[in-house]
Design an enzyme around this catalytic site. Structure first.
Site, PDB file in Angstrom:
ATOM      1  N   GLY A  39       3.336  -0.057  -1.989  1.00 11.31           N
ATOM      2  CA  GLY A  39       2.692  -0.084  -3.850  1.00 11.31           C
ATOM      3  C   GLY A  39       3.431   0.769  -5.002  1.00 11.31           C
TER       4      GLY A  39
ATOM      5  N   LEU B  18      -2.283  -1.343  -3.025  1.00 11.52           N
ATOM      6  CA  LEU B  18      -3.052  -0.510  -2.657  1.00 11.52           C
ATOM      7  C   LEU B  18      -3.005   0.683  -2.652  1.00 11.52           C
ATOM      8  CD1 LEU B  18      -4.191  -3.313   0.126  1.00 11.52           C
ATOM      9  CD2 LEU B  18      -4.820  -2.517  -2.072  1.00 11.52           C
TER      10      LEU B  18
ATOM     11  N   ASP C 197       1.134  -0.865   0.166  1.00 10.32           N
ATOM     12  CA  ASP C 197      -0.349  -0.129   0.413  1.00 10.32           C
ATOM     13  C   ASP C 197       1.043   1.545  -0.342  1.00 10.32           C
ATOM     14  OD1 ASP C 197      -0.031   1.577   3.008  1.00 10.32           O
ATOM     15  OD2 ASP C 197       0.442  -1.204   3.133  1.00 10.32           O
ATOM     16  N   SER C 198       0.713   2.197  -0.441  1.00 15.87           N
ATOM     17  CA  SER C 198       0.733   3.332  -0.378  1.00 15.87           C
ATOM     18  C   SER C 198       2.193   3.110  -1.303  1.00 15.87           C
ATOM     19  CB  SER C 198       0.966   3.868   0.684  1.00 15.87           C
ATOM     20  OG  SER C 198       1.377   5.702   0.774  1.00 15.87           O
ATOM     21  N   ALA C 199       3.626   4.125  -0.097  1.00 13.62           N
ATOM     22  CA  ALA C 199       4.693   3.639  -0.931  1.00 13.62           C
ATOM     23  C   ALA C 199       5.206   2.709  -1.008  1.00 13.62           C
ATOM     24  CB  ALA C 199       5.983   4.067   0.376  1.00 13.62           C
TER      25      ALA C 199
END
Length: 332
Positions: free
Chosen positions: A170, A194, A166-168
């Site tokens: 991702g 995500l 997720d986020s970084a």
């Protein structure tokens, strides 16, 4: 608690009233202060404490889940097992947590990963990759490579592995699978991203922000955080600026983002580029949802619904991957 055997619902056509209210509350409460938190030592500490508190408040460790700490040479992290998950499973998930390359840890994401493990029925390994500003690029990317190799060394076959983040995390996931495809190296059966950060300059986010303000943070503030990791780095490096040319050889990817977040623009861009170069990228933008809403079950029922869709995507990808004969099988 998510019903593990429930059928996966469709992505809703519009945001529920509760979803819109939570986004408004977040914008007034959290979004009003994140832009003022600096990147000094004190500012980094505040950011880390704030996100840890939010993650703790928005989700709790599911009953029956367990954790095993790992410290093996240069690989540090933890195995997370949802209730009833077989620790001897030959299939597993390498999960790369967010956020911003400078905060969070396996601990902040433990309850979420435990929910994901239970839904997938698979053990998840979460590496405790190094963070900025103490460790700049390519520390995190190197740690992901090391974690992948560590899993292979323990007998996991690439076609039995899923990489998700997720986020970084991702961003790390996208770079990892695309670069392995470009190098002709075996990759995972599938990848799940995500709310991924795709453009580390946050130019795409800034454009999205002009249409709708992200409830949690501004594009400028997010870039200042990520700059702690990328400072002095060559932003054209393929582990920072994603290279899609080998997307046709990459595994299938599922991208989920919230409609209220600025990184929905990054998700759309990523999916369109993967598709343009012949790869498979299934994009889901959930109306009104915030950044990494899947980790916020106390705020939205869509958190569990999204996990069910991840479950079905992963199951299909693993079935397809293991059904394809190994081209090296039988070669002396």
């Amino acid at each position: 608690m998510v019903e593990l055997t429930a059928p996966a619902p469709r992505v809703p056509a519009r945001a529920a009233a509760r979803t819109r209210l939570n986004a408004l509350i977040t914008r007034v409460g959290v979004g009003s202060v994140t832009g003022f938190i600096g990147t000094s030592t004190a500012g980094v500490a505040v950011s880390r404490g704030l996100i840890a508190a939010l993650m703790g408040a928005a989700g709790r460790m599911p009953r029956g889940a367990s954790v095993v700490q790992v410290r093996d040479g240069g690989v540090v992290g933890e195995w997370v097992y949802g209730a009833g998950v077989d620790r001897r499973s030959e299939t597993a998930v390498l999960y790369l947590h967010g956020s911003a390359y400078m905060m969070c840890s396996p601990g902040t994401h433990r309850s979420f990963v435990a929910r994901l493990s239970a839904v997938l029925g698979l053990p998840c390994f979460v590496p405790d990759y190094r963070l900025a500003p103490e460790h700049r690029f390519p520390a995190a990317a190197d740690d992901v490579d090391a974690a992948w190799q560590w899993m292979l060394d323990r007998g996991y076959e690439p076609e039995n592995l899923i990489v998700a983040g997720d986020s970084a995390g991702g961003h790390l996931t996208g770079a990892f699978v695309l670069n392995r495809a470009a190098d002709g190296e075996p990759g995972p059966a599938a990848a799940v991203l995500l709310s991924p950060v795709v453009d580390l300059t946050f130019g795409l986010s800034a454009q999205q922000e002009r249409r709708r303000r992200d409830p949690m943070i501004t594009a400028a503030a997010a870039r200042r955080l990520v700059d702690l990791y990328t400072r002095d780095a060559d932003l054209s490096d393929r582990r920072l600026a994603l290279d899609y040319h080998a997307a046709a050889d990459a595994p299938p990817m599922l991208i989920q983002a919230g409609g209220a977040e600025m990184l929905s623009a990054d998700s759309r861009h990523f999916a369109s580029q993967v598709s343009a170069y012949g790869g498979r990228a299934d994009l889901e933008v959930w109306p009104g949802q915030m950044h990494v809403f899947q980790a916020l079950p106390r705020l939205t029922p869509d958190a569990d619904a999204a996990l069910l869709r991840i479950r079905d995507f992963v199951a299909d990808a693993l079935a397809t991957s293991t059904a394809i004969p190994n081209e090296n099988e039988g070669v002396a």
